[in-house]
Design a protein around this motif. Structure first.
Motif, mmCIF file in Angstrom:
data_model
loop_
_atom_site.group_PDB
_atom_site.id
_atom_site.type_symbol
_atom_site.label_atom_id
_atom_site.label_comp_id
_atom_site.label_asym_id
_atom_site.label_seq_id
_atom_site.Cartn_x
_atom_site.Cartn_y
_atom_site.Cartn_z
ATOM 1 N N SER A 47 -0.988 -1.295 -0.734
ATOM 2 C CA SER A 47 0.092 -0.467 -1.254
ATOM 3 C C SER A 47 0.498 -0.926 -2.661
ATOM 4 O O SER A 47 0.762 -0.115 -3.541
ATOM 5 C CB SER A 47 1.296 -0.511 -0.313
ATOM 6 N N LEU A 48 0.525 -2.235 -2.863
ATOM 7 C CA LEU A 48 0.819 -2.774 -4.198
ATOM 8 C C LEU A 48 -0.288 -2.408 -5.187
ATOM 9 O O LEU A 48 -0.017 -2.091 -6.349
ATOM 10 C CB LEU A 48 0.986 -4.297 -4.139
ATOM 11 N N LEU A 49 -1.518 -2.454 -4.715
ATOM 12 C CA LEU A 49 -2.659 -2.097 -5.560
ATOM 13 C C LEU A 49 -2.547 -0.646 -6.014
ATOM 14 O O LEU A 49 -2.875 -0.314 -7.149
ATOM 15 C CB LEU A 49 -3.966 -2.333 -4.799
ATOM 16 N N TYR A 50 -2.063 0.222 -5.137
ATOM 17 C CA TYR A 50 -1.865 1.629 -5.474
ATOM 18 C C TYR A 50 -0.962 1.756 -6.691
ATOM 19 O O TYR A 50 -1.212 2.568 -7.585
ATOM 20 C CB TYR A 50 -1.255 2.361 -4.272
ATOM 21 N N GLU A 51 0.095 0.955 -6.727
ATOM 22 C CA GLU A 51 1.058 1.002 -7.829
ATOM 23 C C GLU A 51 0.482 0.410 -9.124
ATOM 24 O O GLU A 51 0.797 0.878 -10.207
ATOM 25 C CB GLU A 51 2.334 0.237 -7.454
ATOM 26 N N ASP A 52 -0.370 -0.604 -8.984
ATOM 27 C CA ASP A 52 -0.861 -1.335 -10.152
ATOM 28 C C ASP A 52 -2.186 -0.828 -10.707
ATOM 29 O O ASP A 52 -2.397 -0.851 -11.918
ATOM 30 C CB ASP A 52 -1.017 -2.830 -9.820
ATOM 31 N N LEU B 68 -5.677 0.623 6.268
ATOM 32 C CA LEU B 68 -5.450 1.630 5.231
ATOM 33 C C LEU B 68 -3.988 1.729 4.833
ATOM 34 O O LEU B 68 -3.086 1.458 5.631
ATOM 35 C CB LEU B 68 -5.918 3.004 5.719
ATOM 36 N N ASP B 69 -3.765 2.159 3.627
ATOM 37 C CA ASP B 69 -2.431 2.466 3.104
ATOM 38 C C ASP B 69 -2.200 3.950 3.406
ATOM 39 O O ASP B 69 -2.407 4.821 2.565
ATOM 40 C CB ASP B 69 -2.412 2.180 1.593
ATOM 41 N N ILE B 70 -1.808 4.225 4.638
ATOM 42 C CA ILE B 70 -1.725 5.595 5.148
ATOM 43 C C ILE B 70 -0.764 6.458 4.329
ATOM 44 O O ILE B 70 -1.065 7.617 4.028
ATOM 45 C CB ILE B 70 -1.303 5.601 6.642
ATOM 46 N N GLU B 71 0.376 5.918 3.978
ATOM 47 C CA GLU B 71 1.373 6.719 3.240
ATOM 48 C C GLU B 71 0.820 7.221 1.910
ATOM 49 O O GLU B 71 0.907 8.407 1.602
ATOM 50 C CB GLU B 71 2.653 5.907 3.016
ATOM 51 N N HIS B 72 0.231 6.336 1.138
ATOM 52 C CA HIS B 72 -0.312 6.756 -0.160
ATOM 53 C C HIS B 72 -1.566 7.614 0.011
ATOM 54 O O HIS B 72 -1.814 8.528 -0.780
ATOM 55 C CB HIS B 72 -0.594 5.542 -1.051
ATOM 56 N N LEU B 73 -2.340 7.338 1.032
ATOM 57 C CA LEU B 73 -3.521 8.156 1.308
ATOM 58 C C LEU B 73 -3.106 9.592 1.638
ATOM 59 O O LEU B 73 -3.709 10.556 1.141
ATOM 60 C CB LEU B 73 -4.327 7.550 2.455
ATOM 61 N N ALA B 74 -2.060 9.749 2.418
ATOM 62 C CA ALA B 74 -1.557 11.093 2.748
ATOM 63 C C ALA B 74 -1.056 11.809 1.497
ATOM 64 O O ALA B 74 -1.305 13.006 1.316
ATOM 65 C CB ALA B 74 -0.446 10.984 3.795
ATOM 66 N N VAL B 75 -0.381 11.088 0.621
ATOM 67 C CA VAL B 75 0.100 11.676 -0.637
ATOM 68 C C VAL B 75 -1.077 12.178 -1.476
ATOM 69 O O VAL B 75 -1.059 13.295 -1.999
ATOM 70 C CB VAL B 75 0.936 10.652 -1.442
ATOM 71 N N GLU B 76 -2.096 11.364 -1.576
ATOM 72 C CA GLU B 76 -3.256 11.743 -2.394
ATOM 73 C C GLU B 76 -4.020 12.917 -1.793
ATOM 74 O O GLU B 76 -4.456 13.810 -2.521
ATOM 75 C CB GLU B 76 -4.183 10.539 -2.597
ATOM 76 N N LEU B 77 -4.175 12.949 -0.498
ATOM 77 C CA LEU B 77 -4.861 14.074 0.142
ATOM 78 C C LEU B 77 -4.065 15.362 -0.035
ATOM 79 O O LEU B 77 -4.630 16.426 -0.289
ATOM 80 C CB LEU B 77 -5.103 13.784 1.625
#
Length: 156
Positions: free
Chosen positions: A5-10, A31-40
């Protein structure tokens, strides 16, 4: 917050590569489910946005062809006709490619045409300096005509 999740931000590219690797390894719990859902979700919106944008340009070109072409002088009509024909061909090719690569977008094609049409009328009116009221209130072209290679509306 997890490392992913931190990697997603950076570093989004690194997050994407790591997410792909985890999916391929079947490590779903990592998996970083929250960010994956946002991207999908954004991917779905992006495809629809591109569809409507291309339809807007294509419909504006078809309207200009139909409502302005005959009003132009012979020489100007020849020049404009070539440019409009090229723009129509280009947008149809791009739409064909988009729909081939994203067949699910076909299910929203009719809605996309309806959504793009009002924007196309505004665009055609501004480009031609014709009043928007001259154009039909609803799209006069069906899906087959919009996407059909070789279809050019009759000039009015």
């Amino acid at each position: 917050m997890s490392d992913l999740s931190l990697l997603y931000e950076d570093d989004f590219s690194a997050w994407t590569a790591q997410t792909i690797a985890l999916l391929r390894q079947g490590r779903l719990a990592d998996l970083d489910i929250e960010h994956l859902a946002v991207e999908l979700n954004d991917m779905g919106k992006s495809g629809r946005h591109e569809l409507v944008n291309r339809l807007r340009v294509l419909l504006a070109q078809l309207l200009k062809w139909q409502f302005q072409y005959r009003r132009l002088t012979a020489r100007w009509a020849e020049i404009e006709g070539k440019g409009w024909r090229s723009a129509i061909i280009e947008q149809r090719a791009a739409l064909s490619y988009l729909l081939d690569k994203n067949p699910g977008l076909r299910s929203v094609l009719a809605d996309g045409i309806a959504e793009a049409y009002q924007q196309a009328v505004e665009m055609a009116a501004e480009e031609t300096e014709l009043p928007a009221a001259i154009f039909p209130a609803d799209c006069p072209y069906d899906e087959g005509q919009v996407l059909g290679r070789g279809y050019y509306p009759p000039s009015e």
